[in-house]
Design an enzyme around this catalytic site. Sequence first.
Site, mmCIF file in Angstrom:
data_model
loop_
_atom_site.group_PDB
_atom_site.id
_atom_site.type_symbol
_atom_site.label_atom_id
_atom_site.label_comp_id
_atom_site.label_asym_id
_atom_site.label_seq_id
_atom_site.Cartn_x
_atom_site.Cartn_y
_atom_site.Cartn_z
ATOM 1 C CG HIS A 21 -2.196 -0.846 0.866
ATOM 2 N ND1 HIS A 21 -2.189 -2.216 0.990
ATOM 3 C CD2 HIS A 21 -3.421 -0.508 0.414
ATOM 4 C CE1 HIS A 21 -3.376 -2.686 0.638
ATOM 5 N NE2 HIS A 21 -4.140 -1.666 0.280
ATOM 6 C CD1 TRP B 290 -9.242 -6.191 -5.143
ATOM 7 C CD2 TRP B 290 -10.709 -7.127 -6.535
ATOM 8 N NE1 TRP B 290 -10.409 -5.503 -5.025
ATOM 9 C CE2 TRP B 290 -11.336 -6.052 -5.860
ATOM 10 C CE3 TRP B 290 -11.437 -7.852 -7.460
ATOM 11 C CZ2 TRP B 290 -12.660 -5.709 -6.090
ATOM 12 C CZ3 TRP B 290 -12.766 -7.515 -7.683
ATOM 13 C CH2 TRP B 290 -13.359 -6.447 -6.996
ATOM 14 C CE1 TYR C 154 -9.928 2.204 1.712
ATOM 15 C CE2 TYR C 154 -9.650 2.460 -0.644
ATOM 16 C CZ TYR C 154 -9.866 1.650 0.453
ATOM 17 O OH TYR C 154 -10.026 0.302 0.282
#
Length: 104
Positions: A22, A77, A41
Amino acid sequence: MQRVAFKMKLFPGNEAAYKERHDAIWPELVALLKSTGISAYSIFLDSETHTLFGVLQVADKAAMDALPQQPAMQNWWAYMRDLMETNADGSPVSSPLQEVFYMP
């Protein structure tokens, strides 16, 4: 603007890898999220339970619901699949959370 909160599950021992990925989030994914109206976020980790808690703001929830069809989202993903619980389609197993208190 709507606030959305959800939880996901990280496989034990993957905390550092999850954060590293991330920290180097793909610019095309950030652009996709922002173009969808997502802002503010954050993802938090409960290291005792390996539960990830996400919270974000979105201008249009319907636009956010279209993210699973986007190639950048599907690729992210696939990249994260080895670190966390996922569904058959590769998306993270995610449970929505109900807001019970908010102080602006």
